[in-house]
Design a protein around this motif. Structure first.
Motif, PDB file in Angstrom:
ATOM      1  N   TYR A   1     -25.966  19.579  28.718  1.00 31.20           N
ATOM      2  CA  TYR A   1     -26.664  18.453  29.335  1.00 31.20           C
ATOM      3  C   TYR A   1     -27.906  18.950  30.068  1.00 31.20           C
ATOM      4  O   TYR A   1     -29.001  18.380  29.931  1.00 31.20           O
ATOM      5  CB  TYR A   1     -25.719  17.734  30.295  1.00 31.20           C
ATOM      6  CG  TYR A   1     -26.250  16.424  30.846  1.00 31.20           C
ATOM      7  CD1 TYR A   1     -25.974  15.218  30.203  1.00 31.20           C
ATOM      8  CD2 TYR A   1     -27.015  16.386  32.006  1.00 31.20           C
ATOM      9  CE1 TYR A   1     -26.454  14.008  30.712  1.00 31.20           C
ATOM     10  CE2 TYR A   1     -27.501  15.196  32.520  1.00 31.20           C
ATOM     11  CZ  TYR A   1     -27.215  14.004  31.870  1.00 31.20           C
ATOM     12  OH  TYR A   1     -27.703  12.820  32.368  1.00 31.20           O
TER      13      TYR A   1
ATOM     14  N   TYR B   1     -31.885  17.973  28.987  1.00 33.37           N
ATOM     15  CA  TYR B   1     -32.715  17.093  29.808  1.00 33.37           C
ATOM     16  C   TYR B   1     -33.528  17.842  30.867  1.00 33.37           C
ATOM     17  O   TYR B   1     -34.033  17.230  31.812  1.00 33.37           O
ATOM     18  CB  TYR B   1     -31.847  16.003  30.436  1.00 33.37           C
ATOM     19  CG  TYR B   1     -31.047  15.282  29.369  1.00 33.37           C
ATOM     20  CD1 TYR B   1     -31.696  14.603  28.342  1.00 33.37           C
ATOM     21  CD2 TYR B   1     -29.657  15.354  29.347  1.00 33.37           C
ATOM     22  CE1 TYR B   1     -30.974  13.984  27.327  1.00 33.37           C
ATOM     23  CE2 TYR B   1     -28.925  14.730  28.334  1.00 33.37           C
ATOM     24  CZ  TYR B   1     -29.590  14.052  27.327  1.00 33.37           C
ATOM     25  OH  TYR B   1     -28.872  13.447  26.317  1.00 33.37           O
TER      26      TYR B   1
ATOM     27  N   PRO C   1     -32.701  10.033  30.262  1.00 33.58           N
ATOM     28  CA  PRO C   1     -31.998  10.726  29.191  1.00 33.58           C
ATOM     29  C   PRO C   1     -31.382   9.776  28.163  1.00 33.58           C
ATOM     30  O   PRO C   1     -30.910   8.685  28.504  1.00 33.58           O
ATOM     31  CB  PRO C   1     -30.910  11.498  29.931  1.00 33.58           C
ATOM     32  CG  PRO C   1     -31.483  11.748  31.277  1.00 33.58           C
ATOM     33  CD  PRO C   1     -32.259  10.498  31.590  1.00 33.58           C
ATOM     34  N   SER C   2     -31.378  10.207  26.933  1.00 35.98           N
ATOM     35  CA  SER C   2     -30.702   9.508  25.843  1.00 35.98           C
ATOM     36  C   SER C   2     -30.298  10.557  24.815  1.00 35.98           C
ATOM     37  O   SER C   2     -30.805  11.675  24.822  1.00 35.98           O
ATOM     38  CB  SER C   2     -31.617   8.454  25.205  1.00 35.98           C
ATOM     39  OG  SER C   2     -32.760   9.066  24.641  1.00 35.98           O
TER      40      SER C   2
ATOM     41  N   GLU D   1     -26.112  12.564  26.789  1.00 36.13           N
ATOM     42  CA  GLU D   1     -26.098  11.416  27.698  1.00 36.13           C
ATOM     43  C   GLU D   1     -25.027  10.419  27.285  1.00 36.13           C
ATOM     44  O   GLU D   1     -24.330   9.848  28.134  1.00 36.13           O
ATOM     45  CB  GLU D   1     -27.475  10.766  27.752  1.00 36.13           C
ATOM     46  CG  GLU D   1     -27.530   9.461  28.554  1.00 36.13           C
ATOM     47  CD  GLU D   1     -27.134   9.590  30.013  1.00 36.13           C
ATOM     48  OE1 GLU D   1     -26.958   8.546  30.664  1.00 36.13           O
ATOM     49  OE2 GLU D   1     -26.992  10.726  30.528  1.00 36.13           O
TER      50      GLU D   1
ATOM     51  N   ARG E   1     -21.814  11.842  28.463  1.00 35.22           N
ATOM     52  CA  ARG E   1     -21.686  11.700  29.921  1.00 35.22           C
ATOM     53  C   ARG E   1     -21.252  10.287  30.280  1.00 35.22           C
ATOM     54  O   ARG E   1     -20.364  10.085  31.116  1.00 35.22           O
ATOM     55  CB  ARG E   1     -23.019  12.040  30.606  1.00 35.22           C
ATOM     56  CG  ARG E   1     -22.931  12.041  32.135  1.00 35.22           C
ATOM     57  CD  ARG E   1     -24.286  11.780  32.783  1.00 35.22           C
ATOM     58  NE  ARG E   1     -24.794  10.455  32.449  1.00 35.22           N
ATOM     59  CZ  ARG E   1     -24.428   9.333  33.052  1.00 35.22           C
ATOM     60  NH1 ARG E   1     -23.521   9.355  34.025  1.00 35.22           N
ATOM     61  NH2 ARG E   1     -24.951   8.175  32.689  1.00 35.22           N
ATOM     62  N   LYS E   2     -21.863   9.289  29.657  1.00 34.41           N
ATOM     63  CA  LYS E   2     -21.499   7.898  29.922  1.00 34.41           C
ATOM     64  C   LYS E   2     -20.038   7.631  29.587  1.00 34.41           C
ATOM     65  O   LYS E   2     -19.327   6.961  30.345  1.00 34.41           O
ATOM     66  CB  LYS E   2     -22.393   6.956  29.125  1.00 34.41           C
ATOM     67  CG  LYS E   2     -23.817   6.845  29.629  1.00 34.41           C
ATOM     68  CD  LYS E   2     -24.616   5.881  28.763  1.00 34.41           C
ATOM     69  CE  LYS E   2     -26.043   5.741  29.230  1.00 34.41           C
ATOM     70  NZ  LYS E   2     -26.829   4.845  28.332  1.00 34.41           N
TER      71      LYS E   2
ATOM     72  N   GLN F   1     -25.722  11.137  36.691  1.00 34.06           N
ATOM     73  CA  GLN F   1     -26.783  11.082  35.687  1.00 34.06           C
ATOM     74  C   GLN F   1     -28.081  11.637  36.256  1.00 34.06           C
ATOM     75  O   GLN F   1     -28.458  11.344  37.391  1.00 34.06           O
ATOM     76  CB  GLN F   1     -27.029   9.643  35.227  1.00 34.06           C
ATOM     77  CG  GLN F   1     -28.139   9.539  34.172  1.00 34.06           C
ATOM     78  CD  GLN F   1     -28.646   8.126  33.990  1.00 34.06           C
ATOM     79  OE1 GLN F   1     -28.712   7.348  34.935  1.00 34.06           O
ATOM     80  NE2 GLN F   1     -29.004   7.774  32.764  1.00 34.06           N
TER      81      GLN F   1
ATOM     82  N   ASP G   1     -31.963  11.384  36.362  1.00 33.41           N
ATOM     83  CA  ASP G   1     -33.014  10.411  36.076  1.00 33.41           C
ATOM     84  C   ASP G   1     -34.348  10.973  36.552  1.00 33.41           C
ATOM     85  O   ASP G   1     -34.670  10.926  37.741  1.00 33.41           O
ATOM     86  CB  ASP G   1     -32.718   9.085  36.774  1.00 33.41           C
ATOM     87  CG  ASP G   1     -33.761   8.012  36.443  1.00 33.41           C
ATOM     88  OD1 ASP G   1     -34.741   8.318  35.747  1.00 33.41           O
ATOM     89  OD2 ASP G   1     -33.581   6.859  36.900  1.00 33.41           O
TER      90      ASP G   1
END
Length: 429
Positions: A115, A119, A130-131, A135, A138-139, A198, A200
């Motif tokens: 990760y 990112y 992030p996508s 990500e 993680r979600k 997350q 950002d």
């Protein structure tokens, strides 16, 4: 009186089947108390009575997560109910009450080191969130944790701590749209810890790590009274988590957050300490449906060593009176930044609050955000001296409303003594 589930089994078997969920006595106590008729915005119109009219079969004492969830029932279970929390309930557990953690929630595809590589602003950049594979993983991991620790609280419910030691650790009480008439009292909330924050890069000038969970989230609910509770990060201050991409790896969000057109909330005699993002009222500048809602009263709360958002307001008509703020701008773990966030279309009416924060200027009590233009402020004491936060920030005092629902407003000089003696779980006089 015990609830009769099966008349043909032994008493021991019944106790096993109930797993400790037993109706409590119906004697007059905190569980049967209701909000006073003038005690802040939650007293508006129908008032806030919670589950005070519960029948004996809907009064429970619970000691673990499974019992609590069973006693609450579904989020649409509007039957009046009183739930007493006894001892410490850890929400990061399975149904056998065995502890769960990062590895139990983690999606198989999630790898924190991957990760970080994916990112890293040096390669990912700073203009987009992030996508992609990591990500998404993680979600999913975060959703796995949420399924255990986020607990919906239905209408007509009172949840109170039994005695002076009731505690919820690692949990998020969720009061969502449609829920109405809820009382939460005499509970210590600790460490609503998100294992999967997350990154950002678009949050602020340098990016931020953001977490999902609050101890109590009021997202669209109405007529809520939160009283004599204690909130903190517990044993896991974010300062111990290190930094990535130059920003603190933050595992906590709010303590008591209010958004999504929630209305008629009173938070009284609570103790907020050792935390960063304390209370957000209104979720974003673009959430214009919040305008005309978010009517909140905060009184006799004790804020000690909190960094910010006490509260940070957008849109709402928020009455802030007789609260006490204590801290230091040089605190190495929780340095005071500001208390009142004057955000878009906010309408804060502040009376007789007191601050003990050495070296702080009156202007720094508030932080003025884009779209924040008004603040009514009277009776504020800063380190024993009278100040006016509105004039110090060149704000208009024309907030467009005047509070009418409140009890006795204590003299500013008495606020520190009164609040420290009475605020927090177990501090009933």
């Amino acid at each position: 009186m015990k609830k009769k589930w099966f008349s043909y089994v032994t008493a021991a078997a019944v106790a096993t089947m109930l797993v400790g969920i037993v109706p409590a006595t119906a004697a007059t106590d905190l569980g049967h108390q209701v909000l006073a008729s003038n005690d802040g915005w939650a007293a508006y119109s129908t008032g806030t009575t919670g589950g005070s009219t519960a029948s004996s079969s809907n009064i429970f004492t619970v000691t673990n997560r499974k019992q609590l969830v069973t006693a609450l029932g579904s989020s649409t279970n509007t039957t009046p109910k009183i739930i007493y929390i006894s001892g410490t309930i850890n929400m990061n557990v399975n149904d056998s009450n065995n502890a769960m953690g990062l590895n139990d929630y983690k999606d198989p595809a999630y790898d924190f080191n991957k990760y970080l590589t994916a990112y890293d602003p040096a390669t990912w950049g700073t203009s987009k969130v992030p996508s992609g594979t990591q990500e998404d993983a993680r979600k999913k991991s975060q959703q796995n944790q949420a399924a255990r620790i986020v607990i919906d609280i239905p209408s007509n419910t009172t949840i109170v701590g039994s005695g002076t030691t009731a505690k919820i650790t690692g949990g998020n009480f969720n009061l969502k749209s449609g829920a109405n008439n809820i009382i939460i009292r005499n509970i210590e909330f600790q460490d609503a810890y998100d294992y999967f924050p997350q990154w950002d890069p678009t949050d602020g000038s340098s990016g931020n790590w953001n977490s999902m969970y609050d101890s109590i989230t009021i997202k669209g609910a109405t007529h809520v009274w939160v009283d004599h509770c204690t909130f903190s990060d517990g044993a896991h201050p974010d300062s111990t988590n290190g930094t990535y991409f130059g920003r603190e790896y933050q595992h906590h969000d709010g303590t008591l957050d209010i958004s999504n057109a929630a209305d008629y909330i009173t938070a009284s005699y609570n103790y907020f300490h050792d935390h960063d993002k304390t209370s957000l009222i209104g979720s974003s500048d673009s959430a214009t449906t919040d305008d005309g809602h978010l009517k909140v009263t905060l009184h006799h709360n004790y804020y000690k060593d909190v960094v910010q958002r006490a509260p940070r307001v957008r849109f709402g008509q928020v009455h802030i009176y007789n609260n006490y703020y204590e801290g230091s701008t040089s605190n190495s773990t929780y340095p005071f930044s500001y208390a009142w966030g004057v955000g878009k279309s906010s309408k804060i009416y502040a009376q007789n609050n007191a601050f003990s924060i050495p070296g702080l200027s009156a202007a720094k009590i508030a932080s003025v955000f884009s779209g924040g233009t008004t603040l009514y402020d009277s009776g504020t004491l800063l380190n024993g001296s009278s100040v006016n936060v509105a004039s110090s920030n060149s704000l208009s005092t024309a907030v467009g409303w005047t509070p009418s629902l409140y009890g006795t407003i204590d003299a500013s000089s008495n606020v520190a003594t009164v609040v420290k003696a009475n605020a927090g779980a177990g501090k009933f006089q």
